[in-house]
Enzyme design. Structure first.
Site, PDB file in Angstrom:
ATOM      1  N   MET A  11      -8.958   8.610   7.600  1.00  0.00           N
ATOM      2  CA  MET A  11      -9.026   9.203   6.271  1.00  0.00           C
ATOM      3  C   MET A  11      -9.825  10.500   6.260  1.00  0.00           C
ATOM      4  SD  MET A  11      -9.551   5.562   4.351  1.00  0.00           S
ATOM      5  CE  MET A  11     -10.634   4.953   5.625  1.00  0.00           C
TER       6      MET A  11
ATOM      7  N   ASP B  42       0.825  -1.203   0.000  1.00  0.00           N
ATOM      8  CA  ASP B  42       0.000   0.000   0.000  1.00  0.00           C
ATOM      9  C   ASP B  42       0.861   1.256   0.000  1.00  0.00           C
ATOM     10  OD1 ASP B  42      -2.416  -1.295   0.062  1.00  0.00           O
ATOM     11  OD2 ASP B  42      -2.813  -0.921   2.176  1.00  0.00           O
TER      12      ASP B  42
ATOM     13  N   LYS C  22      -3.181   3.113  -2.857  1.00  0.00           N
ATOM     14  CA  LYS C  22      -4.309   4.025  -3.072  1.00  0.00           C
ATOM     15  C   LYS C  22      -4.030   5.282  -2.263  1.00  0.00           C
ATOM     16  CE  LYS C  22      -7.946   0.561  -3.577  1.00  0.00           C
ATOM     17  NZ  LYS C  22      -8.252   0.867  -4.961  1.00  0.00           N
TER      18      LYS C  22
END
Length: 167
Positions: A163, A34, A55
């Site tokens: 996030m 990641d 991502k």
């Protein structure tokens, strides 16, 4: 056919990976990693091929279907594939989708838990997530709705936002 180990890399610092996670990296043939994993973790897997499947919000990111396909493809070609995920693999990491792809392909897997970002952030700031008599529950919440709104769940005494981006 090989197997896949989902290794939780910890919250961004290489020295917060678990011993089990470090041992898995040392044995890996391929590591699909990641964007939020510490590049220093490469030292733990010197013979492995590293594939970026990261991502990032508001940036070019690898599509989930491509990650799922890569997991299956690499497990069919190698003995041990490590899927290195930031934080803990089971917390907002799309783990279920990746597991389903492996189950459908008949590929064995194991999940190596890790230190979540919530726990690490609390430790870094010296703030406990629970308090005797006042904080009996903790909620891990994605901060943004699909519509881009910041929305608190207000479902626990302490709420940790993941996030949160620009909010």
């Amino acid at each position: 056919m090989g197997r896949v180990l989902f290794v939780s890399a910890g919250p961004g610092a290489a020295d917060l990976i678990t011993l089990r996670g470090a041992r898995a990296l040392a044995q890996a043939d391929v590591v699909l990693f990641d964007a939020l994993t510490d590049p220093a973790l490469r030292e733990l897997a010197p013979r492995a091929q590293w594939l970026d499947v990261g991502k990032r919000g508001f940036c070019h990111s690898t599509q989930q279907t491509a990650i799922n396909a890569a997991l299956v493809r690499e497990a069919q070609a190698h003995a041990l594939v490590v899927r290195l995920k930031g934080g803990d693999a089971s917390v907002f990491g799309r783990l279920e989708e990746e597991l389903q792809a492996l189950v459908e392909a008949g590929i064995a897997y194991e999940i190596v838990p890790g230190v979540t970002a919530a726990i690490a952030a609390a430790a870094q700031t010296g703030r406990p997530l629970t308090r005797r008599g006042a904080g009996r529950s903790v909620a891990l919440t994605t901060a943004m709705t699909r519509e881009g709104e910041l929305q608190a769940a207000k479902s626990a005494d302490t709420e940790v936002f993941y996030m949160a981006g620009q909010q």
